[in-house]
Design a protein around this motif. Sequence first.
Motif, PDB file in Angstrom:
ATOM      1  N   VAL A 102       0.851  -1.196   0.000  1.00 52.88           N
ATOM      2  CA  VAL A 102       0.000   0.000   0.000  1.00 52.88           C
ATOM      3  C   VAL A 102       0.885   1.243   0.000  1.00 52.88           C
ATOM      4  CG1 VAL A 102      -1.637   1.355   1.372  1.00 52.88           C
ATOM      5  CG2 VAL A 102      -1.965  -1.113   1.122  1.00 52.88           C
ATOM      6  N   PRO A 103       0.596   2.237  -0.854  1.00 55.39           N
ATOM      7  CA  PRO A 103       1.407   3.464  -0.849  1.00 55.39           C
ATOM      8  C   PRO A 103       1.459   4.091   0.548  1.00 55.39           C
ATOM      9  CG  PRO A 103      -0.082   3.445  -2.723  1.00 55.39           C
ATOM     10  CD  PRO A 103      -0.474   2.285  -1.868  1.00 55.39           C
ATOM     11  N   GLY A 104       2.654   4.460   0.958  1.00 49.88           N
ATOM     12  CA  GLY A 104       2.840   5.079   2.263  1.00 49.88           C
ATOM     13  C   GLY A 104       3.128   4.112   3.385  1.00 49.88           C
ATOM     14  N   VAL A 105       2.995   2.799   3.138  1.00 47.75           N
ATOM     15  CA  VAL A 105       3.250   1.786   4.164  1.00 47.75           C
ATOM     16  C   VAL A 105       4.717   1.354   4.086  1.00 47.75           C
ATOM     17  CG1 VAL A 105       2.750  -0.573   4.896  1.00 47.75           C
ATOM     18  CG2 VAL A 105       0.883   0.976   4.283  1.00 47.75           C
ATOM     19  N   ILE A 106       5.373   1.296   5.241  1.00 48.24           N
ATOM     20  CA  ILE A 106       6.773   0.868   5.258  1.00 48.24           C
ATOM     21  C   ILE A 106       6.925  -0.560   5.757  1.00 48.24           C
ATOM     22  CG2 ILE A 106       7.633   3.215   5.560  1.00 48.24           C
ATOM     23  CD1 ILE A 106       7.962   2.670   8.517  1.00 48.24           C
ATOM     24  N   GLY A 107       5.843  -1.165   6.217  1.00 47.20           N
ATOM     25  CA  GLY A 107       5.949  -2.549   6.650  1.00 47.20           C
ATOM     26  C   GLY A 107       4.654  -3.091   7.201  1.00 47.20           C
ATOM     27  N   ALA A 108       4.432  -4.390   6.997  1.00 47.37           N
ATOM     28  CA  ALA A 108       3.282  -5.098   7.557  1.00 47.37           C
ATOM     29  C   ALA A 108       3.805  -6.352   8.244  1.00 47.37           C
ATOM     30  CB  ALA A 108       2.278  -5.447   6.472  1.00 47.37           C
ATOM     31  N   VAL A 109       3.357  -6.617   9.470  1.00 44.98           N
ATOM     32  CA  VAL A 109       3.888  -7.704  10.296  1.00 44.98           C
ATOM     33  C   VAL A 109       3.024  -8.945  10.138  1.00 44.98           C
ATOM     34  CG1 VAL A 109       4.528  -8.412  12.626  1.00 44.98           C
ATOM     35  CG2 VAL A 109       4.779  -6.016  11.936  1.00 44.98           C
ATOM     36  N   ASP A 110       3.655 -10.060   9.787  1.00 46.08           N
ATOM     37  CA  ASP A 110       2.970 -11.342   9.656  1.00 46.08           C
ATOM     38  C   ASP A 110       2.426 -11.753  11.022  1.00 46.08           C
ATOM     39  OD1 ASP A 110       2.378 -14.147   9.517  1.00 46.08           O
ATOM     40  OD2 ASP A 110       3.540 -14.226   7.657  1.00 46.08           O
ATOM     41  N   PRO A 111       1.124 -12.042  11.135  1.00 48.29           N
ATOM     42  CA  PRO A 111       0.561 -12.394  12.453  1.00 48.29           C
ATOM     43  C   PRO A 111       1.133 -13.692  13.014  1.00 48.29           C
ATOM     44  CG  PRO A 111      -1.052 -12.752  10.717  1.00 48.29           C
ATOM     45  CD  PRO A 111       0.086 -12.011  10.085  1.00 48.29           C
ATOM     46  N   PHE A 112       1.595 -14.606  12.151  1.00 48.58           N
ATOM     47  CA  PHE A 112       2.191 -15.840  12.664  1.00 48.58           C
ATOM     48  C   PHE A 112       3.544 -15.554  13.298  1.00 48.58           C
ATOM     49  CE2 PHE A 112      -0.559 -17.147   9.076  1.00 48.58           C
ATOM     50  CZ  PHE A 112      -1.450 -17.954   9.768  1.00 48.58           C
ATOM     51  N   THR A 113       4.265 -14.595  12.725  1.00 50.41           N
ATOM     52  CA  THR A 113       5.555 -14.203  13.307  1.00 50.41           C
ATOM     53  C   THR A 113       5.352 -13.458  14.620  1.00 50.41           C
ATOM     54  OG1 THR A 113       6.498 -14.020  11.092  1.00 50.41           O
ATOM     55  CG2 THR A 113       7.685 -12.931  12.881  1.00 50.41           C
ATOM     56  N   ALA A 114       4.353 -12.605  14.658  1.00 52.99           N
ATOM     57  CA  ALA A 114       4.113 -11.797  15.858  1.00 52.99           C
ATOM     58  C   ALA A 114       3.294 -12.525  16.909  1.00 52.99           C
ATOM     59  CB  ALA A 114       3.390 -10.507  15.472  1.00 52.99           C
ATOM     60  N   GLY A 115       2.762 -13.681  16.577  1.00 52.02           N
ATOM     61  CA  GLY A 115       1.920 -14.398  17.532  1.00 52.02           C
ATOM     62  C   GLY A 115       0.551 -13.792  17.696  1.00 52.02           C
ATOM     63  N   ALA A 116       0.091 -13.036  16.703  1.00 54.82           N
ATOM     64  CA  ALA A 116      -1.209 -12.358  16.787  1.00 54.82           C
ATOM     65  C   ALA A 116      -2.295 -13.207  16.151  1.00 54.82           C
ATOM     66  CB  ALA A 116      -1.122 -10.993  16.119  1.00 54.82           C
ATOM     67  N   VAL A 117      -2.411 -14.449  16.629  1.00 51.39           N
ATOM     68  CA  VAL A 117      -3.419 -15.386  16.141  1.00 51.39           C
ATOM     69  C   VAL A 117      -4.219 -15.876  17.345  1.00 51.39           C
ATOM     70  CG1 VAL A 117      -3.852 -17.541  14.926  1.00 51.39           C
ATOM     71  CG2 VAL A 117      -1.954 -16.087  14.217  1.00 51.39           C
ATOM     72  N   SER A 118      -5.540 -15.896  17.229  1.00 48.06           N
ATOM     73  CA  SER A 118      -6.367 -16.309  18.356  1.00 48.06           C
ATOM     74  C   SER A 118      -6.204 -17.798  18.631  1.00 48.06           C
ATOM     75  CB  SER A 118      -7.835 -15.993  18.056  1.00 48.06           C
ATOM     76  OG  SER A 118      -8.290 -16.754  16.955  1.00 48.06           O
ATOM     77  N   PRO A 119      -6.434 -18.242  19.873  1.00 52.07           N
ATOM     78  CA  PRO A 119      -6.265 -19.668  20.220  1.00 52.07           C
ATOM     79  C   PRO A 119      -7.131 -20.609  19.392  1.00 52.07           C
ATOM     80  CG  PRO A 119      -6.406 -18.322  22.202  1.00 52.07           C
ATOM     81  CD  PRO A 119      -6.732 -17.426  21.052  1.00 52.07           C
ATOM     82  N   ASP A 120      -8.298 -20.127  18.945  1.00 50.31           N
ATOM     83  CA  ASP A 120      -9.169 -21.018  18.172  1.00 50.31           C
ATOM     84  C   ASP A 120      -8.784 -21.075  16.696  1.00 50.31           C
ATOM     85  OD1 ASP A 120      -9.983 -18.582  17.224  1.00 50.31           O
ATOM     86  OD2 ASP A 120     -12.064 -18.736  17.914  1.00 50.31           O
ATOM     87  N   GLY A 121      -7.740 -20.347  16.309  1.00 52.73           N
ATOM     88  CA  GLY A 121      -7.257 -20.409  14.942  1.00 52.73           C
ATOM     89  C   GLY A 121      -8.176 -19.786  13.919  1.00 52.73           C
ATOM     90  N   ARG A 122      -8.999 -18.821  14.375  1.00 55.22           N
ATOM     91  CA  ARG A 122      -9.934 -18.207  13.430  1.00 55.22           C
ATOM     92  C   ARG A 122      -9.671 -16.717  13.201  1.00 55.22           C
ATOM     93  NH1 ARG A 122     -16.594 -18.795  13.421  1.00 55.22           N
ATOM     94  NH2 ARG A 122     -16.824 -18.233  11.222  1.00 55.22           N
ATOM     95  N   TYR A 123      -9.027 -16.067  14.164  1.00 56.85           N
ATOM     96  CA  TYR A 123      -8.798 -14.631  14.075  1.00 56.85           C
ATOM     97  C   TYR A 123      -7.306 -14.338  14.023  1.00 56.85           C
ATOM     98  CZ  TYR A 123     -13.656 -14.349  15.704  1.00 56.85           C
ATOM     99  OH  TYR A 123     -15.014 -14.494  15.843  1.00 56.85           O
TER     100      TYR A 123
END
Length: 760
Positions: A102-123
């Motif tokens: 996206v123009p103006g974006v310098i980075g997007a963090v993979d949720p699997f790398t950051a651990g930003a995944v809900s325990p039920d594996g849906r969010y």
Amino acid sequence: MATLLYRLGRGSLRRRRLVVAIWLVVLVALGLAAAFLRGPTASNFTMPGTESQRALDLLAQQFPAASGATGTIALKAPAEGQLGTPQGQAVVKEIVQEAGQVPGVIGAVDPFTAGAVSPDGRYALIQVQFATGSDEVDDTERAAYERVGESAEAQGWQVAPGGEVLNAEPEVGSTEAIGVVVAAVVLVITFGSLVAAGMTMLNALIGVAVGMAGLFALSSVVELTSTAPILALMLGLAVGIDYSLFITSRHRQNLLDGLPPDEAVGRAVGTAGSAVLFAGATVVIALAGLAVVDIPFLTVMGLAAAGTVTVAVLVAITLQPALLGFAGRRVLPRRLRSTVPAGDGGATPAGGAGATPAGGAGAAPAGDGGTYAQATPAGGRSGFGFRWARLVTRFRIPVILVGLLGLGLLALPTPDMRLALPDAGTAPVGSPARTSNDLITEGFGPGFTGRLAVVVAGDSPQATSAAVPQVTALIQRTDNVLAVTPPQLSPDGRTALLGVLPKTGPTDEATETLVHDIRDSVGGIRDADVLLTGATAIGIDVSEKLADALPVYLLLVVGLSVLLLMLVFRSLLVPVKAALGFLLTVAATFGITVAVFQQGHLADLVGLETPGPLISFLPILLIGILFGLAMDYEVFLVSRMREDFVHGDTARQATINGMGHGARVVTAAALIMISVFGGFVFFLDDPVIKSIGFALAVGVAIDAFVVRMTIVPAVMSLLGDRAWWLPRWLARILPNVDIEGEGLRAHLADREPVTVGPRG
């Protein structure tokens, strides 16, 4: 002052073509300046001197990559556990790549790398970092960000871009014209003339257009918050209509008293215009006084609104007389036009005062918008204002007690008032920010929508590295902390940024407590500066500073009201009574606003979808605006009471006269303001603007109809002659501002009287 305004009014009518041309030139020039010089408005609220702002400034200096706007893309898979499958992970990675491009974006963090995944594996949550602040993100970049994940949505996924980058500016749509239409209807009913109503409305609209054009022309050099133009429009339109109404009403009565047009308008501007000038000055002073709170965005909001009010006053005392000159007798109802002499407002017979009956137009006070009946015996006056005044003064003790009890009951919710800056949880349902917020809350809990940021800055990379584990440990042991994310380090290693996830939402009281607990716990770190920031912390800091400033500002406004009214009425008790009435209005207004917008009672009636804390600056802003409006009504009603008392009426009869002659115009003015403010309640989705419009509409209704037109005459009749007492030493040092035109009457009395009749 009244004599000067009298000359200004006559001159404006006689040179009406020149006056109109000047205002049109000003309007066109400012319109062109606004079109070419208009700058962006800011949707963020900064607070110099607070810890959260110092942290942002430090990031901008030492870690600029982390100081830009952030976005959070919330994902919801079609089924539980789908994020754990190769197909689900492939979809997520594709969205991450799309966000990073996206123009103006310098980075997007993979949720699997950051651990930003809900325990039920849906969010999952994708953090997006922009290079610039949210106010510098242009519409193209924002639109591209909102389109991220469209291909995944076609496969049954929910993709909801959100975050501070989507902070939208409230926009005024065509539906706000409803308030103007209602105001126009009130004017037609009040005047009984389409010409008078249309001319009054036109005058006000020109004033608003000039004020708003000037405001936008300055926006390239002054940072305006997104709510500042809305407030300026809201207030400028309301007072512009009212001020024009007061002068037009008085001019019409002068015509009915037999004065030629230029003399009629001169006296209207000299008397009603004096009150308009004073009333406008009180609003401007109160709004400009917001600068003493030393909060930049609030200062800009106050000055922006004060500018539009100033223009409204200038237009009322110059352009309105010119327009009345073009209207001539058509400003009167058709059935009354034949009863007044014809004339174009040109040459005036020497001493054109001669047509004025004893105690005629020149003697009427600034607020006289009803039928002038000086020659009618007092007991024969049967208008609604007179009947209401007699009823109130007759039962003054019960009226005062019922009024105080009723306003006290309305004020009961006031102590429960909570202040905060708005968050995405209160955004209109269906908006991108609200959709993302609800999806994050659904999948991860409310704390993920109010994350905090901790900045750790040391003199060396070693000092920072040593401090980060200490800070992390201390924060993790703090109550209400859900998690602390791993640190991001600046390129030189001297600055670290940690994320803190609370268990509660951004406007929850527990989150506010957590902010203070974290600051207390890390205060002992000696080898590095540790500062807490983030949108949630900024909101808390802003709210606390505003709450601390509220008593000081209230004292300033009340003190100012007492001083100004002492100058106008040359009395001690009248100003004190007016100030106490203002405090009653404020308390009751706060109570009703808290009950509706915070507690949710009757929220459906105003279209409020999610109750929550009031916007932080609403109390101070409301006090500043209502102060000026309350003093308007006080002047227009009580000035007539004082004049009749000075000229020999009893205190009770003077009170009845003041109400009888002023009730009509004050009622019309209040209804107009309520309708204009109400338009912003029912036809805008933004909860901030909605709450401001609601509070102003309710405040005007309470102050005009309960305080000024009910409690005030009851108290005045109870005080009797004592209401006008002023110590002699104080009378000698107080300047005479001649708000009621006594000097003008003396000036007119010195002129050679002649009889004015119909011109052949």
